[in-house]
Design an enzyme around this catalytic site. Structure first.
Site: not given
Lengths: 137, 137, 137, 137, 137, 137
Positions: A126, A81-82, A43, A41, A35, A16
């Site tokens: 996070e 996810d992913h 998480h 980047h 950020c 994100h």
């Protein structure tokens, strides 16, 4: 007799970027720091879904945690996810994907899939050191 | 001044089987899946006992956590640790040993051992990813 | 260039009893204490499978961890998860299901499923505070 | 007297995509699955840097862990934290950013900053359940 | 057949100060920073004791982990738990209580209590992010 | 719309002694056991600061967790990290440094630094198995 709460922990990994489109790149960088890196980047999000209600007298379950896990996989993990939360999802086209907003989005995705008599609460980590809860109480 | 909550974490290891005696084996298997394996399976349960009240003005303690740990060992661990919950305990002769019901049983075992002015709450992890709280709020 | 090791963490829950059939119940109780409870107890086992070798020049993988996870599920979890190790498995009919022996059994189940050029090591946590490694070095 | 090993744990968050440029998108998707999502996904990487040698007779330190932490921040975190490993770094322009290759890159970045008499080993967790070590022994 | 390693995790809480008596206060402060605070600070130390050897053919144990836990409590925890390492122990009268030196001291306290045929290794976490191993290999 | 809670985890290491100056050494030892060792012992404290309110419509933040982390470092860690709570701080000159009282002191240090519209809650782990919350609800 008081209610019982049951919780299921799941994980997803996503990219994100914190970014307000109405702002200049400079303002985004000032407010969101690293950020807001334009190339994203990511998480490992840890998600805890809590469901509160009365246990069934026969089974002893508030909700079957295997069923709850399947609902979370279907509604949340398959979406997020992913994925790149900014680019690959409809939820964060207009809304900044902060942990707060991701938790609210997950609540809204799950609320209609859980029986109305049961209360729902989302906790989202996070990182190991930053996490959010919705609703707060 | 608001109350303070203090919590003590303990662990026990037990075998169990989810099973409703009024149901056929087939129904038990359909509803509880591999958790109904007739020869039992088991868990490392992590138990968190929270006691809420006013800290003593002199000692600064709500309750001495060493004392709380001793009470939990005496009332809960001596009953459940390294036991078969279905076969070796009186609590789950008629009641299905789900995490929900184990948490309620632990609450009932401890409630009379803690001063009535103090509130009590049980959190029980069956696995790292499945846990329950009683009372929920 | 030195080798790289990759590890996959999996979990299973099982019941067991430490017990040497040639010994009297009294001797079993003396040696194994509450771990020899005749009605079994259980654990959440955490399993770490380490595979060591040279990363593939193109993919950068020593072994695809998704594939390794599938092999562990097929060979280990389907045999041991939600089972009674003493009663439901062939591996511990004659052998005491200590953490040491479970780790050796898992190594033997996996060794032929991993390419011979790759080294294999098993780490098994019986509880958060007790764990074993095989081979040790 | 045998050597002593000291380790420092650090964290960074990054986006990446597993991808071999010489392959078609279809082949990348077949081999790397959802890890090859074109818009990237991400992780909270946990990095453990182990330095092995003889403790200094006066200070009792193999290496000052505050100094080691500073070196890791300077050499690794400033390069990789809150970055897109494929787009924002020089290390993964030609090399697939698998956990194996990231660990090797981190070793190469740190090796010359640590005294040659000291051994160096990298452990990198991509998720809680997938991790790599370099060199393996 | 390769050896098996078994490990036991224990905890102790202690105060300490890094300090070389031959040095001035200024030099101690320069080298050890806030770890040299004259009034001490403290840690929750996590100790992992690994014992490596051949499992007994009958019991399946390398060493009974209950026995190992008792030895650690007797030799290490009774000396160091809830103590000031600099003031209350004989081990650190002349030696700086760095994590490296504490691990070596623990090894020396335990070595003669474990059968000579068994190998011994100490891992000591001073914090979640700083830990040491002795011997290193 | 319900409020959202955001939490930041920080750590500090400190020495302390449980001790009521009006009591004899014998009474202190009877009530506080080894926690009253005159030469102090210590802990790695884990601190969780929770702030509850409405997320900002534009940024999506309840409070910037980087800012919250800076406030905690300035107000709490600079006071307590690597300190002797009894000797080096003003907060525990008259008050016993139990986990309960440390949590209340941290709440009081932070309350005026956080906007009044936001709720504040402190969770403090003294060890992995003992922790407190203030206010409790």
């Amino acid at each position: 007799m008081p209610d019982v709460a049951v919780s299921r922990v799941e994980h997803f990994n996503a990219a994100h970027r914190l970014y307000v489109p109405e702002w200049s790149d400079e303002t985004n960088a000032n407010i969101f720091g690293k950020c807001s890196n334009p190339n994203f980047h990511g998480h490992n999000y840890m998600l805890i879904v809590k469901v509160t209600g009365e246990p069934d007298e026969t089974t002893g379950f508030v909700i079957d945690l295997k069923l709850l896990s399947d609902i979370i996989k279907q509604e949340v993990l398959m979406r997020f996810d992913h994925k790149n939360l900014n680019l690959d999802t409809s939820e964060f086209k207009q809304i900044n994907p902060t942990a707060e907003n991701i938790a609210i989005a997950i609540y809204n995705l799950l609320r209609s899939k859980i029986a109305p008599a049961l209360q729902l609460k989302i906790t989202l980590y996070e990182t190991e050191r930053n996490f959010v809860e919705y609703p707060a109480s």
